[in-house]
Design an enzyme around this catalytic site. Structure first.
Site, PDB file in Angstrom:
ATOM      1  CE1 TYR A 228      -0.805   3.350   4.702  1.00 28.00           C
ATOM      2  CE2 TYR A 228      -1.190   2.759   6.995  1.00 28.00           C
ATOM      3  CZ  TYR A 228      -0.342   2.889   5.916  1.00 28.00           C
ATOM      4  OH  TYR A 228       0.989   2.568   6.066  1.00 28.00           O
TER       5      TYR A 228
ATOM      6  CB  VAL B 269      -0.995  -0.025   1.174  1.00 23.24           C
ATOM      7  CG1 VAL B 269      -1.715   1.307   1.329  1.00 23.24           C
ATOM      8  CG2 VAL B 269      -1.998  -1.160   0.964  1.00 23.24           C
ATOM      9  CD  GLU B 270       3.116   3.808   3.600  1.00 24.04           C
ATOM     10  OE1 GLU B 270       3.529   4.757   2.927  1.00 24.04           O
ATOM     11  OE2 GLU B 270       2.369   3.958   4.582  1.00 24.04           O
ATOM     12  CB  SER B 271       6.223   1.862  -2.211  1.00 26.69           C
ATOM     13  OG  SER B 271       6.498   0.473  -1.985  1.00 26.69           O
TER      14      SER B 271
END
Length: 172
Positions: free
Chosen positions: A153, A64-66
């Protein structure tokens, strides 16, 4: 890159006998070289285990971050796979542009947050909220901040993590 949706699994499913983590990275980033995909999967596995973090939890967060893009840079300046801010990376003693260093810093940060909230039934949600909205805010309110981005998130990473755990069980 316009990636607004993440496919949950390859059409043919995952192969038993092979690392789910490696298959997941391969599936999500086929355009990266095989060596880079292997380096990412190995770093996640190694750093998660060395820090007492479930590798699939760290995988879901990094996804999810990158999107497993080691060159990712956010508008706020967060870098790499775990989207570490330069000052955070410096405090962790890692280079955020280096795959191994970035994953090491990310895993250490997650491990510290997991220890902080291990006594809570919602501990993993608080870890994710801390990673997204900041540990000081989450510690102050003792909950997930009611910010749409943070709530989404936490939900999305939690859902992805649970699905990866189910896939892991199916492969056993």
């Amino acid at each position: 890159e316009g990636r607004s949706a993440i496919p949950w699994r390859p059409a043919g499913g995952f192969e038993s006998g092979l690392s789910l983590l490696q298959q997941w990275v391969d599936f999500q980033r086929p355009e990266l070289s095989a060596a880079t995909r292997q380096k990412i999967a190995s770093a996640i596995e190694r750093e998660a285990r060395s820090n007492g973090v479930d590798p699939l939890f760290l995988t879901a967060l990094i996804q999810v971050e990158s999107g497993f893009d080691p060159e990712a840079v956010s508008v706020s300046g967060a870098r790499g796979l775990g989207q570490l801010m330069p000052t955070t990376a410096q405090g962790l003693g890692v280079d955020p542009r280096d795959i191994d260093g970035n994953v090491q810093g990310c895993a250490r940060m997650v491990a510290g947050l997991l220890r902080r909230y291990e006594h809570r039934s919602d501990g993993k949600a608080l870890v994710l909220a801390s990673y997204n909205a900041g540990p000081n805010l989450v510690a102050r309110i003792q909950g997930v901040p009611n910010y749409e981005q943070t709530v989404n998130y936490v939900f999305f990473i939690g859902s992805l993590y649970q699905d990866l755990k189910k896939q892991e069980q199916l492969l056993r």
